[in-house]
Design an enzyme around this catalytic site. Structure first.
Site, PDB file in Angstrom:
ATOM      1  N   HIS A 123       0.812  -1.215   0.000  1.00  3.51           N
ATOM      2  CA  HIS A 123       0.000   0.000   0.000  1.00  3.51           C
ATOM      3  C   HIS A 123       0.850   1.272   0.000  1.00  3.51           C
ATOM      4  O   HIS A 123       0.406   2.315   0.459  1.00  3.51           O
ATOM      5  CB  HIS A 123      -0.952   0.003   1.205  1.00  3.51           C
ATOM      6  CG  HIS A 123      -1.975  -1.092   1.147  1.00  3.51           C
ATOM      7  ND1 HIS A 123      -2.685  -1.537   2.233  1.00  3.51           N
ATOM      8  CD2 HIS A 123      -2.411  -1.844   0.101  1.00  3.51           C
ATOM      9  CE1 HIS A 123      -3.506  -2.512   1.867  1.00  3.51           C
ATOM     10  NE2 HIS A 123      -3.344  -2.723   0.581  1.00  3.51           N
ATOM     11  N   CYS A 155       3.706  20.859  -7.619  1.00  4.69           N
ATOM     12  CA  CYS A 155       4.723  20.196  -8.443  1.00  4.69           C
ATOM     13  C   CYS A 155       5.551  21.244  -9.177  1.00  4.69           C
ATOM     14  O   CYS A 155       4.996  22.187  -9.748  1.00  4.69           O
ATOM     15  CB  CYS A 155       4.027  19.278  -9.445  1.00  4.69           C
ATOM     16  SG  CYS A 155       5.155  18.483 -10.597  1.00  4.69           S
ATOM     17  N   SER A 197      -6.951  -7.228   9.750  1.00  2.00           N
ATOM     18  CA  SER A 197      -8.352  -7.663   9.831  1.00  2.00           C
ATOM     19  C   SER A 197      -8.746  -8.452   8.587  1.00  2.00           C
ATOM     20  O   SER A 197      -9.830  -9.018   8.527  1.00  2.00           O
ATOM     21  CB  SER A 197      -9.265  -6.444   9.989  1.00  2.00           C
ATOM     22  OG  SER A 197      -9.088  -5.579   8.884  1.00  2.00           O
TER      23      SER A 197
HETATM   24  N1  NAD Z   1      -4.207   4.810   2.397  1.00  2.54           N
HETATM   25  C1  NAD Z   1      -4.800   4.779   3.563  1.00  2.54           C
HETATM   26  O1  NAD Z   1      -4.663   5.657   4.353  1.00  2.54           O
HETATM   27  C2  NAD Z   1      -5.620   3.601   3.874  1.00  2.54           C
HETATM   28  C3  NAD Z   1      -6.950   3.726   4.114  1.00  2.54           C
HETATM   29  C4  NAD Z   1      -7.683   2.588   4.446  1.00  2.54           C
HETATM   30  C5  NAD Z   1      -7.095   1.389   4.523  1.00  2.54           C
HETATM   31  N2  NAD Z   1      -5.818   1.322   4.253  1.00  2.54           N
HETATM   32  C6  NAD Z   1      -5.166   0.086   4.254  1.00  2.54           C
HETATM   33  O2  NAD Z   1      -5.983  -0.998   4.631  1.00  2.54           O
HETATM   34  C7  NAD Z   1      -5.111  -1.901   5.223  1.00  2.54           C
HETATM   35  C8  NAD Z   1      -5.800  -3.041   5.915  1.00  2.54           C
HETATM   36  O3  NAD Z   1      -6.097  -2.749   7.205  1.00  2.54           O
HETATM   37  P1  NAD Z   1      -5.341  -3.563   8.341  1.00  2.54           P
HETATM   38  O4  NAD Z   1      -5.827  -4.966   8.315  1.00  2.54           O
HETATM   39  O5  NAD Z   1      -3.877  -3.300   8.195  1.00  2.54           O
HETATM   40  O6  NAD Z   1      -5.803  -2.805   9.631  1.00  2.54           O
HETATM   41  P2  NAD Z   1      -7.159  -2.972  10.455  1.00  2.54           P
HETATM   42  O7  NAD Z   1      -7.259  -1.775  11.341  1.00  2.54           O
HETATM   43  O8  NAD Z   1      -8.304  -3.269   9.562  1.00  2.54           O
HETATM   44  O9  NAD Z   1      -6.912  -4.268  11.342  1.00  2.54           O
HETATM   45  C9  NAD Z   1      -5.998  -4.259  12.405  1.00  2.54           C
HETATM   46  C10 NAD Z   1      -5.961  -5.628  12.993  1.00  2.54           C
HETATM   47  O10 NAD Z   1      -4.939  -5.656  13.955  1.00  2.54           O
HETATM   48  C11 NAD Z   1      -5.390  -6.401  15.050  1.00  2.54           C
HETATM   49  N3  NAD Z   1      -4.587  -5.982  16.202  1.00  2.54           N
HETATM   50  C12 NAD Z   1      -4.798  -4.966  17.069  1.00  2.54           C
HETATM   51  N4  NAD Z   1      -3.802  -4.912  17.973  1.00  2.54           N
HETATM   52  C13 NAD Z   1      -2.953  -5.919  17.662  1.00  2.54           C
HETATM   53  C14 NAD Z   1      -1.727  -6.376  18.225  1.00  2.54           C
HETATM   54  N5  NAD Z   1      -1.168  -5.776  19.285  1.00  2.54           N
HETATM   55  N6  NAD Z   1      -1.119  -7.448  17.655  1.00  2.54           N
HETATM   56  C15 NAD Z   1      -1.660  -8.072  16.585  1.00  2.54           C
HETATM   57  N7  NAD Z   1      -2.811  -7.683  16.012  1.00  2.54           N
HETATM   58  C16 NAD Z   1      -3.449  -6.621  16.551  1.00  2.54           C
HETATM   59  C17 NAD Z   1      -6.853  -6.114  15.157  1.00  2.54           C
HETATM   60  O11 NAD Z   1      -7.536  -7.156  15.862  1.00  2.54           O
HETATM   61  C18 NAD Z   1      -7.259  -6.046  13.693  1.00  2.54           C
HETATM   62  O12 NAD Z   1      -7.652  -7.318  13.214  1.00  2.54           O
HETATM   63  C19 NAD Z   1      -4.254  -0.979   6.050  1.00  2.54           C
HETATM   64  O13 NAD Z   1      -3.015  -1.505   6.354  1.00  2.54           O
HETATM   65  C20 NAD Z   1      -4.031   0.177   5.178  1.00  2.54           C
HETATM   66  O14 NAD Z   1      -2.839   0.076   4.433  1.00  2.54           O
HETATM   67  C21 NAD Z   1      -5.063   2.391   3.942  1.00  2.54           C
END
Ligand code: NAD
Length: 257
Positions: A123, A155, A197
């Site tokens: 990402h 830019c 997640s």
């Molecule tokens: N460009 C952006 O700003 C943007 C916007 C939206 C989504 N995203 C992307 O979507 C991706 C997917 O979301 P995600 O799954 O990374 O995040 P998420 O917030 O959806 O999930 C986080 C997970 O981490 C778990 N968790 C919490 N504390 C923990 C710990 N101490 N140890 C292990 N697990 C723990 C939670 O249970 C949860 O399942 C993000 O990484 C991001 O790159 C990016």
């Protein structure tokens, strides 16, 4: 105190190809908010307003300031014991002629700061910037000592607005990164999904692709996720505790093999 089965430790100490997918959860113990947890970023902000091209065009200053605020957080935190355990595991497997591929959805660069190498960033990252119009890289970098930059720089080539080098909703993942991640998933013997997640595709499909190709699928997450039911091993604990404990158990097992 964590205990792991002999079977699991045997598989981990004899495997040669490991792939790991991480998400926001691995950085939670460093103090970086996750996205979808109850106190996560999307509980406070709407993703389509802050992480999409449409949102950026409608309200560039707000989106820019939001990323600057996230940069400030990322700049102020340090990798945690979960990041460090993955550095040690990568070194351990590579010293034995193995392959350890780290794939992340995180944009915070904490894996690289901890010492992981060749990290596949699905990402993008929050540090770099490029022009939203002509796509040329831009030299702007956040620094805590400089005055706040409250609107996107322009830019130098085309005057377009500069944006962070993250992948927004509705955008393609970098093709090389996705291809490398899929190749690692399809060829590994063990696939870890840590702190994600598993709601955002195509990243969320990688553990299932790996399992379908014959890998042992291990999930590390204190909470249930969309893919927990497919996990062969589910380690329901924070990664900053579970990963160092798992690696220590692997070393102990390896010494008596
Ligand atoms: N460009 C952006 O700003 C943007 C916007 C939206 C989504 N995203 C992307 O979507 C991706 C997917 O979301 P995600 O799954 O990374 O995040 P998420 O917030 O959806 O999930 C986080 C997970 O981490 C778990 N968790 C919490 N504390 C923990 C710990 N101490 N140890 C292990 N697990 C723990 C939670 O249970 C949860 O399942 C993000 O990484 C991001 O790159 C990016």
């Amino acid at each position: 105190m964590y205990t792991f089965s002999d079977n699991l430790l045997h598989t981990l100490t004899t495997a040669r190809k490991i792939a790991v997918l991480t998400g926001a959860g691995i950085s939670a113990e460093s103090g970086v908010a996750t996205f979808r947890d109850p106190d996560g970023l999307w509980a406070k902000f709407r993703p389509e307003e802050l992480a999409s091209m449409d949102g950026f065009l409608k309200n560039p200053n707000m989106v820019w300031e939001w990323y600057e605020a996230r940069r400030k957080v990322v700049d102020s935190v340090k990798p945690n014991a979960g990041h460090t355990a993955l550095v040690e595991m990568q070194k351990w497997y590579e010293e034995r002629g193995g392959r350890f591929t780290l794939i992340t959805q995180n944009v915070d660069r904490l894996h690289q700061q901890a010492g992981s190498h060749d990290v596949i960033e699905l990402h993008g990252n929050i540090i770099d910037n490029y022009c939203s119009r002509c796509k040329k890289p831009h030299e702007y970098r956040y620094t805590s000592t400089a005055p706040n930059v409250k609107e996107p720089p322009r830019c130098t080539y085309c005057g377009g607005m500069i944006r962070p080098a993250v992948v927004w909703f509705g955008e393609m993942l970098p093709p090389d990164a996705l291809e490398a991640a899929q190749e690692a998933a399809e060829t590994c013997e063990v696939f870890f999904s840590i702190g994600t997640s598993a709601e955002v595709y195509p990243a969320a499909g990688l553990p299932i692709e790996a399992k379908r190709a014959g890998a042992l699928f291990i999930e590390v997450n204190p909470n249930q996720t969309a893919i927990t039911r497919f996990a062969d091993v589910s380690i329901s604990a924070p990664s900053g505790e579970a990963l160092p404990a798992l690696f220590a158990s692997m070393l102990a097992k390896n010494n008596i093999l």
